[in-house]
Write an enzyme that holds these catalytic residues in place. Sequence first.
Site, PDB file in Angstrom:
ATOM      1  N   TYR A 181      38.972  40.730  35.798  1.00 57.34           N
ATOM      2  CA  TYR A 181      37.408  39.989  36.599  1.00 57.34           C
ATOM      3  C   TYR A 181      36.586  38.723  35.621  1.00 57.34           C
ATOM      4  CZ  TYR A 181      39.639  43.732  39.414  1.00 57.34           C
ATOM      5  OH  TYR A 181      40.942  44.072  40.015  1.00 57.34           O
ATOM      6  N   ASN A 236      45.957  40.281  36.631  1.00 57.28           N
ATOM      7  CA  ASN A 236      45.369  39.381  37.412  1.00 57.28           C
ATOM      8  C   ASN A 236      45.274  38.106  36.205  1.00 57.28           C
ATOM      9  OD1 ASN A 236      44.085  40.450  40.081  1.00 57.28           O
ATOM     10  ND2 ASN A 236      42.554  41.887  38.583  1.00 57.28           N
TER      11      ASN A 236
HETATM   12  C1  PHB Z   1      42.874  47.411  41.249  1.00 61.01           C
HETATM   13  O1  PHB Z   1      42.477  46.975  42.585  1.00 61.01           O
HETATM   14  O2  PHB Z   1      43.918  47.621  41.762  1.00 61.01           O
HETATM   15  C2  PHB Z   1      41.962  47.386  40.462  1.00 61.01           C
HETATM   16  C3  PHB Z   1      40.262  46.935  40.440  1.00 61.01           C
HETATM   17  C4  PHB Z   1      39.866  47.272  39.204  1.00 61.01           C
HETATM   18  C5  PHB Z   1      39.909  47.855  38.400  1.00 61.01           C
HETATM   19  C6  PHB Z   1      41.942  47.551  37.988  1.00 61.01           C
HETATM   20  C7  PHB Z   1      42.420  47.343  39.363  1.00 61.01           C
HETATM   21  O3  PHB Z   1      39.508  47.130  37.225  1.00 61.01           O
END
Ligand code: PHB
Length: 361
Positions: A181, A236
Site C-alpha cells: 500500500y 500487490n
Molecule cells: C487484502 O484485502 O487482501 C489485504 C488488505 C490489507 C492488507 C493485506 C491484504 O494489508
Amino acid sequence: MNSKDLFSPLQLGPSTLTNRIVMAPMTRNRAAEGNIPQEMNRLYYEQRASAGLIITEGAQISPQGAGYPFTPGIYNDEQILGWKKITAAVHQKGGHIFIQLWHVGRISHPSLQPDNALPVAPSAIKPDGDAFTYNGPQPFVEPHALEISEINNIVDDYQQATRHALNAGFDGVEIHAANGYLIDQFLRNGSNNRTDEYGGPPENRSRFLLQVLAAVTSVCDSQRVGIRLSPLNSFNSMRDSDPMTLFSYVVQQLKPLKLAYLHVLEGSMSPLPEGDEIFDYKKLAALYDGIYMANHGYDRQSADEAIKSGTADLVSFGIPYIANPDLVERFKADAPLNAPDQASFYGGDETGYTDYPFLSS
Ligand code: PHB
C-alpha cells in the site's frame, strides 16, 4: 528466573495487555454504505476482546485512501461515531484496540476514488492484476505520480486520522507501511523510481514514512503508535532490489521514535521468485530495541517458543482469529480450533463473521 510465555502480560505504553496474543489487522469488507463501521463490526471485535491487543482492519485516512468496497474509514464524524461503539465494547470487556491507518495508494481504481480520479502513487507504475471494485474485478490503471504538495496533504490526512482515532477511543494507531500500500510503495524500489528527495537511496524512499510518523507522533504519544512492515511480501506486485539494506535503515530510523511496537509480516502473501525468499528477520528485530510483534504463519507452539526465547514480544494471528473469537481461551486449553471458511473472508453479512462458535457454546 524471569520466565514469560504467550499468556504473560505486557506493558505497551500506557496499556497493560493481559497476554501476548494479538489479533492481526484483517480486511473483511463489511462496513456499511459510506464506509461506516456498523453494529456487526462492533459485535465482531467485541467477541475477540480477550486478545491481548486487537488491531483493526485497515481504515482509510481519507476518501482517496480507499481501494476496496465496504472498508471502513476514519475521516468523518459518522465513522468516528461507529468506531466509538467498537472501542467502548472492547474496553468494556477489558481489551485493548489499535486502529490500522491505511492509504492504499495505487491499489485502487477510479470508480473507488473521489470524482473518479486516478489512484495515486509515488510513481506512475501500474501494478499487475485487477482492483476489487463495486462492479467486480477491474484492471488496475497507471496511477498518478504524486507531486510534493500532494504528498504533504496526505501526511496531514494521517495526522487528522490520528486525532480522529484518539477521539474515537482507540488505545493507539498502527501505521500500515506494509503489503504494497502507499507507504510501502514509497519504500520499495519496484514501485518507486522518483528522482526527487522521495526516490533513490533508502534515506529518500523512507522520507514519506518518517514524515507520516513525525506528523502522527506530534498529536499522539509515540508509545501509542505502532508500525507494520512487510520487507519481502510480494503481494500487490511489490519488490525491492535490496530489502535487508532498506529495512535495516528504516528500523534504525524508528528506534529513537520510541514507538509502541514494530509489527513485521515475516514472509509473503504471494509466492516469491526463487532467490528472493531470504531475509534475516531476527537480525532486523535485533536492530530494533523496542517491542517486536511477529506475524505470519505462527501457531500456538511456535508463538509460545518465540516469546519464551525472546525472539518476539508479541505474536499476531490473522486467519485463526477469523474463525476463533476465543483464540486465547482455546490456546490456554490447548483446545482444537474452528476451521475458517475462505468463501466468507471478504464481504457479506454475519455469516462467517460473527457466527463462529465459542468453546463454551
Ligand atoms: C487484502 O484485502 O487482501 C489485504 C488488505 C490489507 C492488507 C493485506 C491484504 O494489508
